[in-house]
Design an enzyme around this catalytic site. Sequence first.
Site, PDB file in Angstrom:
ATOM      1  N   LYS A  52      25.475 -20.816  23.388  1.00  0.00           N
ATOM      2  CA  LYS A  52      24.614 -20.187  24.399  1.00  0.00           C
ATOM      3  C   LYS A  52      25.159 -18.805  24.751  1.00  0.00           C
ATOM      4  O   LYS A  52      24.407 -17.843  24.902  1.00  0.00           O
ATOM      5  CB  LYS A  52      24.534 -21.084  25.649  1.00  0.00           C
ATOM      6  N   GLN A  96      26.164 -27.132  32.170  1.00  0.00           N
ATOM      7  CA  GLN A  96      26.124 -27.911  30.930  1.00  0.00           C
ATOM      8  C   GLN A  96      26.242 -29.406  31.248  1.00  0.00           C
ATOM      9  O   GLN A  96      27.167 -29.837  31.928  1.00  0.00           O
ATOM     10  CB  GLN A  96      27.276 -27.459  30.001  1.00  0.00           C
ATOM     11  N   ASP A 119      17.195 -23.854  32.796  1.00  0.00           N
ATOM     12  CA  ASP A 119      17.044 -25.076  31.994  1.00  0.00           C
ATOM     13  C   ASP A 119      15.706 -25.766  32.285  1.00  0.00           C
ATOM     14  O   ASP A 119      15.279 -26.638  31.533  1.00  0.00           O
ATOM     15  CB  ASP A 119      18.176 -26.063  32.319  1.00  0.00           C
TER      16      ASP A 119
END
Length: 279
Positions: A52, A96, A119
């Site tokens: 990422k 995460q 997200d």
Amino acid sequence: MAYIIDGKKISAEIKDELREEVKELKAQGITGALAVIQVGCDPASSVYVRNKKRACEYIGIDSLSYELPESTSQEELLKLIGELNSKDSVKGILVQLPLPETIDEDAVIRAIDPAKDVDGFHPVNVGALLIGQKGYVSCTPAGIIQLLKRSGVAMEGKHCVVVGRSNIVGKPMSVLMLRENATVTITHSRTQNLPEVCRTADILIVAIGKREFIDASYVKEGAVVIDVGIHRDENNKLAGDVRFDEVEPLCKAITPVPGGVGPMTIAMLMYNCVEAMKN
Ligand code: NDP
């Protein structure tokens, strides 16, 4: 022979488009950073986080890294999220997953400002998706829509069967297909006659999390098959939820594993980050 949908190529195209867009935004003085938080050092999570950050670097967005020890308390994590929520230079916040068992994932997701939830996991964004309002969409299902669109797969009026109803893949996927005017059937572990239901699909999207579960008996001739699953065996060989060799000859188009859905998730995360910059 099925058309093999190339997720690597399509994700590279999207990242190139975003890179150009970021250049233009920067020229207008619009900047912003993505904050990436990892708790503990799970090796798979570390790989995702690294990828990422690399993608951010490629498209020209700053990434701020917060690598917290496994022993981090929920309170400490929530405090950090609170600080990042109020920092204007931080446009996106990504925690995460999975988190250590001592931390309530839902509480953490809820703590992120929905306007920075790149997200697309916050209930506000999930709700917006359901009622067709603007918001961040979960990256993997958003990536699948891009794969289908950019491969010329028509969705309107088609019967789409989604196997799996998780909050991050199956459910948002079903809503997105509905938005594309497909007729959608959602299936799960309690569905009866699953092979029969799947055989009615023009587009079959599989997110079960069981290695090579879907064989030829689940697939109608001429169907488009999207395989979300990722499984690594002891020899490091990757496979999906679909038995590719058996299913591919039946399909009109299919995604491989690796190189299908996987690369799209990060591309769509970058898309959400650019949207966050613009907001
Ligand atoms: P979850 O484990 O959260 O959900 C699995 C879903 O499959 C559940 O809804 C479950 O039903 C259903 N299911 C399980 N067994 C069966 C069965 N025998 N018949 C029918 N349905 C079944 O998984 P995720 O959605 O998070 O992920 C699915 C897969 O996709 C995994 O392999 C994961 O690694 C991969 N993945 C890949 C990503 C990518 O970037 N390519 C991103 C995210 C996930 P029930 O609800 O009834 O339990």
